[in-house]
Design an enzyme around this catalytic site. Structure first.
Site, PDB file in Angstrom:
ATOM      1  N   CYS A   2       0.859  -1.182   0.000  1.00 54.91           N
ATOM      2  CA  CYS A   2       0.000   0.000   0.000  1.00 54.91           C
ATOM      3  C   CYS A   2       0.896   1.231   0.000  1.00 54.91           C
ATOM      4  O   CYS A   2       2.068   1.160   0.328  1.00 54.91           O
ATOM      5  CB  CYS A   2      -0.869   0.011   1.250  1.00 54.91           C
ATOM      6  SG  CYS A   2      -1.881  -1.448   1.382  1.00 54.91           S
ATOM      7  N   ARG A  27       3.225   0.928  -6.913  1.00 52.77           N
ATOM      8  CA  ARG A  27       3.252  -0.146  -5.897  1.00 52.77           C
ATOM      9  C   ARG A  27       2.071  -1.090  -6.056  1.00 52.77           C
ATOM     10  O   ARG A  27       1.963  -2.084  -5.355  1.00 52.77           O
ATOM     11  CB  ARG A  27       3.249   0.480  -4.497  1.00 52.77           C
ATOM     12  CG  ARG A  27       4.493   1.271  -4.167  1.00 52.77           C
ATOM     13  CD  ARG A  27       4.285   2.105  -2.931  1.00 52.77           C
ATOM     14  NE  ARG A  27       4.211   1.286  -1.747  1.00 52.77           N
ATOM     15  CZ  ARG A  27       5.181   1.208  -0.830  1.00 52.77           C
ATOM     16  NH1 ARG A  27       6.277   1.915  -1.005  1.00 52.77           N
ATOM     17  NH2 ARG A  27       5.076   0.445   0.211  1.00 52.77           N
ATOM     18  N   TRP A  74      -3.737  -2.026  -1.505  1.00 58.60           N
ATOM     19  CA  TRP A  74      -3.681  -3.289  -2.263  1.00 58.60           C
ATOM     20  C   TRP A  74      -4.302  -4.329  -1.342  1.00 58.60           C
ATOM     21  O   TRP A  74      -3.717  -4.672  -0.319  1.00 58.60           O
ATOM     22  CB  TRP A  74      -2.237  -3.624  -2.607  1.00 58.60           C
ATOM     23  CG  TRP A  74      -2.071  -4.668  -3.662  1.00 58.60           C
ATOM     24  CD1 TRP A  74      -2.230  -4.521  -5.007  1.00 58.60           C
ATOM     25  CD2 TRP A  74      -1.716  -6.045  -3.476  1.00 58.60           C
ATOM     26  NE1 TRP A  74      -1.991  -5.702  -5.652  1.00 58.60           N
ATOM     27  CE2 TRP A  74      -1.683  -6.660  -4.756  1.00 58.60           C
ATOM     28  CE3 TRP A  74      -1.425  -6.820  -2.363  1.00 58.60           C
ATOM     29  CZ2 TRP A  74      -1.368  -8.001  -4.934  1.00 58.60           C
ATOM     30  CZ3 TRP A  74      -1.111  -8.156  -2.549  1.00 58.60           C
ATOM     31  CH2 TRP A  74      -1.087  -8.732  -3.824  1.00 58.60           C
ATOM     32  N   ASN A 100      -0.303   0.330   6.182  1.00 53.98           N
ATOM     33  CA  ASN A 100       0.278  -0.609   5.228  1.00 53.98           C
ATOM     34  C   ASN A 100       0.811  -1.787   6.041  1.00 53.98           C
ATOM     35  O   ASN A 100       1.562  -1.599   6.985  1.00 53.98           O
ATOM     36  CB  ASN A 100       1.428   0.059   4.446  1.00 53.98           C
ATOM     37  CG  ASN A 100       2.080  -0.910   3.461  1.00 53.98           C
ATOM     38  OD1 ASN A 100       1.472  -1.923   3.095  1.00 53.98           O
ATOM     39  ND2 ASN A 100       3.295  -0.623   3.061  1.00 53.98           N
ATOM     40  N   GLY A 101       0.368  -3.016   5.691  1.00 53.37           N
ATOM     41  CA  GLY A 101       0.836  -4.192   6.421  1.00 53.37           C
ATOM     42  C   GLY A 101      -0.340  -5.079   6.771  1.00 53.37           C
ATOM     43  O   GLY A 101      -1.409  -4.986   6.170  1.00 53.37           O
ATOM     44  N   GLU A 482      14.266 -16.484 -15.946  1.00 58.08           N
ATOM     45  CA  GLU A 482      13.975 -15.046 -15.824  1.00 58.08           C
ATOM     46  C   GLU A 482      13.259 -14.548 -17.074  1.00 58.08           C
ATOM     47  O   GLU A 482      12.306 -13.764 -16.991  1.00 58.08           O
ATOM     48  CB  GLU A 482      15.266 -14.272 -15.570  1.00 58.08           C
ATOM     49  CG  GLU A 482      15.116 -12.767 -15.519  1.00 58.08           C
ATOM     50  CD  GLU A 482      14.095 -12.266 -14.483  1.00 58.08           C
ATOM     51  OE1 GLU A 482      13.687 -13.054 -13.608  1.00 58.08           O
ATOM     52  OE2 GLU A 482      13.683 -11.097 -14.591  1.00 58.08           O
ATOM     53  N   LYS A 486       9.522 -12.723 -17.066  1.00 62.75           N
ATOM     54  CA  LYS A 486       9.295 -11.389 -17.655  1.00 62.75           C
ATOM     55  C   LYS A 486       8.124 -11.423 -18.621  1.00 62.75           C
ATOM     56  O   LYS A 486       7.225 -10.605 -18.584  1.00 62.75           O
ATOM     57  CB  LYS A 486      10.549 -10.920 -18.405  1.00 62.75           C
ATOM     58  CG  LYS A 486      11.695 -10.480 -17.528  1.00 62.75           C
ATOM     59  CD  LYS A 486      11.567  -9.110 -16.929  1.00 62.75           C
ATOM     60  CE  LYS A 486      10.974  -9.013 -15.568  1.00 62.75           C
ATOM     61  NZ  LYS A 486      11.493  -9.747 -14.458  1.00 62.75           N
ATOM     62  N   GLU A 489       4.646 -12.091 -16.836  1.00 67.78           N
ATOM     63  CA  GLU A 489       4.078 -11.107 -15.896  1.00 67.78           C
ATOM     64  C   GLU A 489       3.662  -9.814 -16.581  1.00 67.78           C
ATOM     65  O   GLU A 489       2.872  -9.065 -16.009  1.00 67.78           O
ATOM     66  CB  GLU A 489       5.037 -10.821 -14.747  1.00 67.78           C
ATOM     67  CG  GLU A 489       6.307 -10.125 -15.101  1.00 67.78           C
ATOM     68  CD  GLU A 489       7.132  -9.803 -13.849  1.00 67.78           C
ATOM     69  OE1 GLU A 489       6.546  -9.517 -12.800  1.00 67.78           O
ATOM     70  OE2 GLU A 489       8.357  -9.847 -13.945  1.00 67.78           O
ATOM     71  N   HIS A 505      12.071 -35.559 -21.474  1.00 68.69           N
ATOM     72  CA  HIS A 505      11.434 -36.272 -20.353  1.00 68.69           C
ATOM     73  C   HIS A 505       9.989 -35.817 -20.152  1.00 68.69           C
ATOM     74  O   HIS A 505       9.459 -35.937 -19.058  1.00 68.69           O
ATOM     75  CB  HIS A 505      12.258 -36.051 -19.076  1.00 68.69           C
ATOM     76  CG  HIS A 505      13.646 -36.587 -19.189  1.00 68.69           C
ATOM     77  ND1 HIS A 505      13.942 -37.933 -19.174  1.00 68.69           N
ATOM     78  CD2 HIS A 505      14.826 -35.953 -19.407  1.00 68.69           C
ATOM     79  CE1 HIS A 505      15.237 -38.106 -19.343  1.00 68.69           C
ATOM     80  NE2 HIS A 505      15.802 -36.923 -19.478  1.00 68.69           N
ATOM     81  N   LYS A 604       4.591  -4.014  -6.879  1.00 61.75           N
ATOM     82  CA  LYS A 604       6.048  -3.878  -6.975  1.00 61.75           C
ATOM     83  C   LYS A 604       6.737  -4.415  -5.726  1.00 61.75           C
ATOM     84  O   LYS A 604       7.759  -5.057  -5.809  1.00 61.75           O
ATOM     85  CB  LYS A 604       6.442  -2.410  -7.163  1.00 61.75           C
ATOM     86  CG  LYS A 604       7.939  -2.184  -7.289  1.00 61.75           C
ATOM     87  CD  LYS A 604       8.515  -2.930  -8.490  1.00 61.75           C
ATOM     88  CE  LYS A 604      10.020  -2.821  -8.576  1.00 61.75           C
ATOM     89  NZ  LYS A 604      10.564  -3.712  -9.634  1.00 61.75           N
TER      90      LYS A 604
HETATM   91  C1  AGP Z   1       9.969  -9.454 -10.851  1.00 58.32           C
HETATM   92  O1  AGP Z   1       9.788  -9.020 -12.196  1.00 58.32           O
HETATM   93  C2  AGP Z   1       8.691  -9.481 -10.080  1.00 58.32           C
HETATM   94  N1  AGP Z   1       8.092  -8.201 -10.061  1.00 58.32           N
HETATM   95  C3  AGP Z   1       8.815 -10.128  -8.718  1.00 58.32           C
HETATM   96  O2  AGP Z   1       9.054 -11.488  -8.976  1.00 58.32           O
HETATM   97  C4  AGP Z   1       9.941  -9.630  -7.775  1.00 58.32           C
HETATM   98  O3  AGP Z   1      11.192  -9.979  -8.312  1.00 58.32           O
HETATM   99  C5  AGP Z   1       9.766 -10.333  -6.421  1.00 58.32           C
HETATM  100  O4  AGP Z   1       8.540  -9.927  -5.884  1.00 58.32           O
HETATM  101  C6  AGP Z   1      10.907 -10.016  -5.422  1.00 58.32           C
HETATM  102  O5  AGP Z   1      10.907  -8.658  -5.114  1.00 58.32           O
HETATM  103  P1  AGP Z   1      12.162  -8.059  -4.293  1.00 58.32           P
HETATM  104  O6  AGP Z   1      13.374  -8.258  -5.156  1.00 58.32           O
HETATM  105  O7  AGP Z   1      11.830  -6.623  -4.070  1.00 58.32           O
HETATM  106  O8  AGP Z   1      12.272  -8.837  -3.014  1.00 58.32           O
END
Ligand code: AGP
Length: 609
Positions: A2, A27, A74, A100-101, A482, A486, A489, A505, A604
């Site tokens: 949040c 965020r 959020w 937030n939390g 990775e 990308k 997401e 396999h 984020k």
């Molecule tokens: C990465 O593209 C994602 N947004 C997500 O997997 C991110 O890497 C993950 O939430 C970890 O975040 P952090 O590096 O801030 O701990």
């Protein structure tokens, strides 16, 4: 994830709150709201949906006043809705709170307060906070908040307004980030630096267990018992542009293009130019620690976890010490076999990811030494670790992590070389060759970014695909993971990364005519094996895009598309090979009309479980 913003001073609060919340939209959120002390009353406007909707409501019904708090939510407890949006009030509407939390014991507190006659209007955990303050109110806002805090279990960053104290905002922090911005005759509070950058660069970073009584002309920081705490002012280097898009269409594209600079900045100060040795100023291993080290753990989530996988290959190759890499959400709950004297590397861009922070604390409890690799200097992960390597990538605003990943890789390379130096297991010639190659990475990244033109052209052929596979061996397999994340997401195309040797396999059953397969072929010692895997999928009529080293003219004979990356030390290729995959994901998402910086369902910084 949040967002919190507060203002107290000489100007109208609403414009500052809306501008600040707008800078925190990245965020991820689903509702927003503000409370202003207006004509002596607490007045609140809030709504589900985008911040712009709250702006519209405030145009129709303005809230004049120079003290206020705002929030972007959020959802964790209670679905996205107007009544679940923050700020939340008590029965008397004399207190207003943003949070937030997660209040883990909110059900118990809610029942206790309801038995005392408190009426709740939302499904949120947050709403127990204003009712607790109302319940404990003794005429002094700060002491009433402290009493409420004493009952709350969980993670929180809160800001509180009290109609009877219109010249005050009380804030408190436990696990969720919170800063206080220092102004001239005005002060600010926020959950993240970009929110208040246009107004002040002098901030207090609140630590866990700290709170502040914020007035226009003074700030008193105390612990939760009311004991004053001396705080150092932190000067923020980031300029506003660094948190803006800087001319790019999206933060993500800007951040992909920032990688040469991010690598340069992260490298600065880490190499002794005379001796060509790695120098890590915030890593202080005790005497003999590395020599006696027998196991290393890596704990992270998402992209940071993928960086950890590259780190595993590199550290094991150089130090011959076993490295276990694990997603934090698994590590934290499985009674991990972590011994005193081990090293746990915690990787986190935000430094606030709840699972990663919990993994850090579990490893620390078990006696492991903690080394953090993070992009945020004042973050919880940074402050709770024994050793620290900062990635100086600058603010990463886009939800999809790019420059944080490549700078995390650099940090891991530097750490591996540093530990090999300490352990005396790297020959000077090999070390100098590696460091010279690292020093060229920024210019080679500039070259890799030029693949953008070709990617923009051929991405049209893939934008309607439902599934795309990424295959590789060794370091290329780690990078494939990775690349798949990308693409998933931000373009919402289903993507899967596979160890190329594993295809036969099972997954090969899915490879039929036209199925796209990205094949990473950068590792010389695995080249022939990869060419056979490419032939394996081509034999099933797959459409293959190869990512090969400059000068490799063989691979292109067996595939439909080929992208080349500049020659570099075989161990360093991931920093270069990931960039075309980032660009492909970006342009595929754009071609599909996706919201690249704020993909659906994602945030984020995942500061809750
Ligand atoms: C990465 O593209 C994602 N947004 C997500 O997997 C991110 O890497 C993950 O939430 C970890 O975040 P952090 O590096 O801030 O701990």
């Amino acid at each position: 994830m949040c967002g919190i913003v507060g203002y107290i001073g000489k100007n109208e609060a609403v414009p500052v709150l809306l501008d600040g919340l707008g800078r925190l939209e990245y965020r991820g959120y689903d509702s927003a709201g503000v409370t202003v002390v207006s004509q002596g009353k607490l007045k609140t406007t809030k709504a589900v949906g985008r911040l712009a909707k709250v702006g519209e409501l405030l145009k129709q019904n303005p809230l004049p006043g120079t003290v206020g708090i705002g929030h972007t939510r959020w959802a964790t407890h209670g679905r996205p809705s107007d009544r679940n949006a923050h700020p939340h009030q008590d029965c008397s509407k004399k207190f207003s709170v943003v949070h937030n939390g997660i209040i883990e014991n909110y059900q118990e507190l809610k029942e206790e307060l309801q038995e005392k006659g408190h009426i709740f209007s939302s499904e949120t955990d947050t709403e127990v906070i204003p009712h607790l303050i109302e319940e404990f109110y003794d005429g002094d806002l700060a002491s009433s908040v402290r009493k409420a805090l004493a009952r709350m279990v969980g993670a929180f960053a809160i800001a509180v307004l009290d109609e009877a104290h219109p010249d005050t905002i009380v804030v408190a922090r436990k696990q969720s980030p919170l800063i206080v911005g220092l102004g001239e005759g005005e002060n600010f509070v926020a959950s993240d630096i970009p929110a208040i950058l246009p107004y002040t660069r002098e901030i207090y970073i609140l630590e866990d267990g700290e709170m502040a009584v914020v007035k226009a002309g003074e700030i008193l920081v105390t612990d939760f018992t009311g004991k004053p705490v001396a705080k150092e002012v932190f000067h923020v280097e980031w300029d506003v542009e660094a948190a803006e898009k800087g001319g790019y269409e999206d933060f993500m594209l800007k951040e992909i293009h920032e990688q040469p600079r991010a690598i340069r900045d992260t490298l600065s100060g880490a190499i002794d130019r005379q001796t060509k040795q790695v120098v890590l100023s915030r890593v202080n291993f005790p005497e003999g620690f590395i020599k006696n080290l027998s196991r290393i753990h890596v704990v992270a989530c998402g992209t940071a976890y993928h960086a950890g996988l590259v780190g595993k290959y590199v550290i094991e190759k150089m130090l011959r010490i076993p490295v276990d890499v694990e997603v934090a959400s698994e590590f934290r709950y499985r009674e991990p076999l972590v011994q005193p004297g081990s090293l746990t590397i915690v990787i986190s861009q935000s430094g606030e990811t709840a699972d990663t922070l919990a993994g850090l604390r579990e490893a620390k409890r078990l006696g492991s030494r903690i080394l953090a690799i993070t992009n945020v200097v004042g973050s919880s992960v940074a402050r709770e670790a024994d050793d620290l390597i900062l990635t100086l990538a600058g603010p990463e605003i886009a939800v999809a992590s790019t420059k944080a990943y490549t700078t995390q890789l650099l940090a891991l390379y530097l750490l591996a070389i540093y530990m090999a130096q300490e352990k005396g297991v790297i020959e000077e010639e090999e070390r100098v060759k590696l460091i010279d190659a690292i020093a060229e990475l920024d210019t080679k990244l500039e070259k890799v970014l030029n693949t953008e033109t070709k990617i923009k052209e051929f991405v049209e052929d893939f934008k309607h695909c439902e599934n795309i596979f990424f295959i590789g061996r060794g370091l290329d397999y780690a990078v494939s993971l990775e690349g798949a994340l990308k693409l998933k997401e931000i373009s919402y195309i289903h993507a899967e990364a596979y160890a190329a040797g594993e295809l036969k396999h099972g997954t090969l059953a899915l490879i039929v005519e036209g199925v796209p397969v990205f094949a990473l072929v950068t590792q010389e010692d695995l080249y022939e094996k990869m060419i056979s895997n490419i032939k394996e999928v081509k034999a099933r009529e797959a459409t293959v895009v190869a990512l090969a080293m400059a000068g490799d003219h063989e691979t292109s004979k067996s595939v439909d598309y080929v992208l080349h990356i500049p020659q570099t030390h075989p161990m360093l290729t991931p920093i270069l090979s990931v960039v075309p995959l980032q660009l492909f994901a970006y342009y595929a998402a754009k071609a599909r009309g996706c919201d690249v910086d704020k993909p659906r369902n994602l945030a984020k910084s995942v500061t809750v479980e």
